[in-house]
Design a protein around this motif. Structure first.
Motif, PDB file in Angstrom:
ATOM      1  N   GLY A 275       1.211  -1.383   0.079  1.00  0.00           N
ATOM      2  CA  GLY A 275      -0.329  -0.099   0.234  1.00  0.00           C
ATOM      3  C   GLY A 275       0.764   1.255  -0.333  1.00  0.00           C
ATOM      4  O   GLY A 275       0.504   1.936   0.671  1.00  0.00           O
ATOM      5  N   GLN A 276       1.751   1.595  -0.732  1.00  0.00           N
ATOM      6  CA  GLN A 276       3.244   2.459  -0.351  1.00  0.00           C
ATOM      7  C   GLN A 276       3.188   2.674  -2.292  1.00  0.00           C
ATOM      8  O   GLN A 276       3.355   2.322  -2.834  1.00  0.00           O
ATOM      9  N   ALA A 284      11.600   3.849   4.022  1.00  0.00           N
ATOM     10  CA  ALA A 284      10.847   3.337   5.139  1.00  0.00           C
ATOM     11  C   ALA A 284      12.050   1.886   5.278  1.00  0.00           C
ATOM     12  O   ALA A 284      12.578   1.083   5.897  1.00  0.00           O
ATOM     13  N   TRP A 285      12.719   1.068   4.359  1.00  0.00           N
ATOM     14  CA  TRP A 285      13.683   0.315   4.171  1.00  0.00           C
ATOM     15  C   TRP A 285      15.182   0.880   4.815  1.00  0.00           C
ATOM     16  O   TRP A 285      15.238   0.236   5.752  1.00  0.00           O
ATOM     17  N   VAL A 286      15.483   1.766   3.926  1.00  0.00           N
ATOM     18  CA  VAL A 286      16.133   2.658   5.186  1.00  0.00           C
ATOM     19  C   VAL A 286      16.149   2.466   6.478  1.00  0.00           C
ATOM     20  O   VAL A 286      16.969   2.662   7.291  1.00  0.00           O
ATOM     21  N   LEU A 305       7.746  15.894  -2.029  1.00  0.00           N
ATOM     22  CA  LEU A 305       7.815  16.202  -0.256  1.00  0.00           C
ATOM     23  C   LEU A 305       6.823  15.423   0.561  1.00  0.00           C
ATOM     24  O   LEU A 305       6.591  14.345   1.255  1.00  0.00           O
ATOM     25  N   HIS A 306       5.343  15.494  -0.391  1.00  0.00           N
ATOM     26  CA  HIS A 306       4.358  15.197   0.633  1.00  0.00           C
ATOM     27  C   HIS A 306       4.277  13.049  -0.076  1.00  0.00           C
ATOM     28  O   HIS A 306       3.434  12.834   1.251  1.00  0.00           O
ATOM     29  N   ASN A 313       3.829   6.042   7.243  1.00  0.00           N
ATOM     30  CA  ASN A 313       2.105   5.411   8.090  1.00  0.00           C
ATOM     31  C   ASN A 313       2.623   4.206   7.835  1.00  0.00           C
ATOM     32  O   ASN A 313       1.401   3.331   8.286  1.00  0.00           O
ATOM     33  N   ASN A 314       3.584   3.649   7.095  1.00  0.00           N
ATOM     34  CA  ASN A 314       4.037   2.673   7.335  1.00  0.00           C
ATOM     35  C   ASN A 314       5.474   2.340   7.495  1.00  0.00           C
ATOM     36  O   ASN A 314       6.475   1.854   6.700  1.00  0.00           O
TER      37      ASN A 314
END
Length: 341
Positions: A275-276, A284-286, A305-306, A313-314
């Motif tokens: 959902g990304q 998120a992985w980093v 940016l947004h 969120n995940n």
């Protein structure tokens, strides 16, 4: 109109300590490497900088040579500090660096005391500040004793020109040496800033990330989207304004390997199942590693940016997702070396 920062700007951002220091950074920081130079006008720059601060991004990362041309990013950010961010100076973390080529002659780069102290003075002048919050040695200098380079950083702390110091692009052995020298001088090394992404894992390969975890040095990754390769734009062909189609010396679209594009396609499918967007998953992985304090993003538009902020969120990964990501990148990695970027 006078800028007033958004109420509630700290409610959604997450903050982590920089290693064992008391300093907290937002887990997503804004780097002004290549998108805030002389071609960027004040209104468009402030639109993004203000939006970032309104979203809880308190850390703005610069260096003496950021632009292009070199120095222009600090000059532009200095204008924003003077005109709009001045009331919020004590809510901001401003960082700069020295070590890459900045001016002609033998003293305009690398890690000598002459270069670092002169460069710090020039950066402060461009920024219009009495001090920066973090000052880095931008790269290890094999021709200068590390005691001299770290001694110069300690001097900048003693002079009140920086509150904290760090290193960038240092391999594992030199990271350990720099930390030990600074510790002997009573100045902690709080941050290491390396390139790091799903496609560029040199800090894992040479154990730099393990050394930082052991020593209590925080890490802040630059190029977590691999210069935009992990945006997916080079797979779609929608590369208008992309770094790889500009005069960027670090990435050329024509040089991106087919294996890398294939890996990016597989990663995009994994991101979709989470959902990304792909950039959100890459950030998120980093940030999944406990050693990682923050990830630096580089943006051209408020929309980027947004989208990047959506990573918040995940941030969690299931074991099978990590396995799938590793399998997807088996043959698609970019050159893995601390001095590659």
């Amino acid at each position: 109109m006078t800028y007033r920062a958004a109420n509630g700007r700290y409610e959604t951002m997450q903050y982590r300590h920089a290693g064992r220091s008391g300093l907290k950074l937002p887990i997503i920081s804004l780097g002004l490497w290549q998108n805030f130079g002389g071609a960027r006008d004040y209104p468009s720059a402030f639109e993004m900088l203000g939006a970032a601060f309104d979203a809880g991004i308190t850390h703005f990362d610069l260096a003496n040579n950021y632009g292009p041309p070199p120095g222009s990013a600090e000059e532009l950010f200095g204008q924003v500090l003077a005109r709009d961010f001045k009331p919020y100076r004590d809510e901001l973390i401003v960082s700069s660096k020295a070590g890459y080529s900045m001016w002609e002659g033998p003293y305009g780069e690398w890690g000598s005391r002459k270069n670092l102290i002169a460069s710090a003075d020039q950066s402060l002048k461009r920024l219009g500040l009495d001090y920066v919050d973090i000052f880095y040695s931008h790269r290890f200098d094999p021709a200068t004793p590390l005691e001299e380079t770290m001694g110069a950083l300690a001097t900048l702390v003693a002079q009140g020109k920086t509150l904290y110091v760090g290193i960038s692009n240092y391999p594992e052995a030199e990271t350990r040496q720099a930390h030990a020298i600074l510790k002997s001088l009573g100045v902690p090394c709080i941050l290491h800033q390396p390139s790091y992404s799903i496609l560029n894992r040199w800090i894992e390969d040479d154990k730099t990330v393990d050394a930082c975890g052991e020593l209590g040095i925080g890490m802040i990754a630059f190029s977590p989207l691999a210069q935009g390769v992990l945006s997916g734009k080079y797979n779609t062909g929608d590369t208008a304004g992309a770094r790889g189609t500009s005069n960027n010396p670090f990435l050329k679209a024509d040089n991106i390997k087919p294996e890398t594009l294939e890996a990016v396609g597989k990663l995009a499918a994994i991101a979709k199942s989470r959902g990304q967007s792909l950039p959100q998953m890459a950030l998120a992985w980093v940030l999944r590693r406990p050693e990682m304090t923050s990830a630096l993003i580089g943006i051209r538009t408020p929309a980027q940016l947004h989208d990047n902020l959506g990573a918040l969120n995940n941030l969690d990964f299931a074991d099978e997702e990590i396995v799938a990501i590793n399998a997807a990148t088996t043959t698609g990695m970019v050159p893995s070396h601390p001095r590659w970027w």
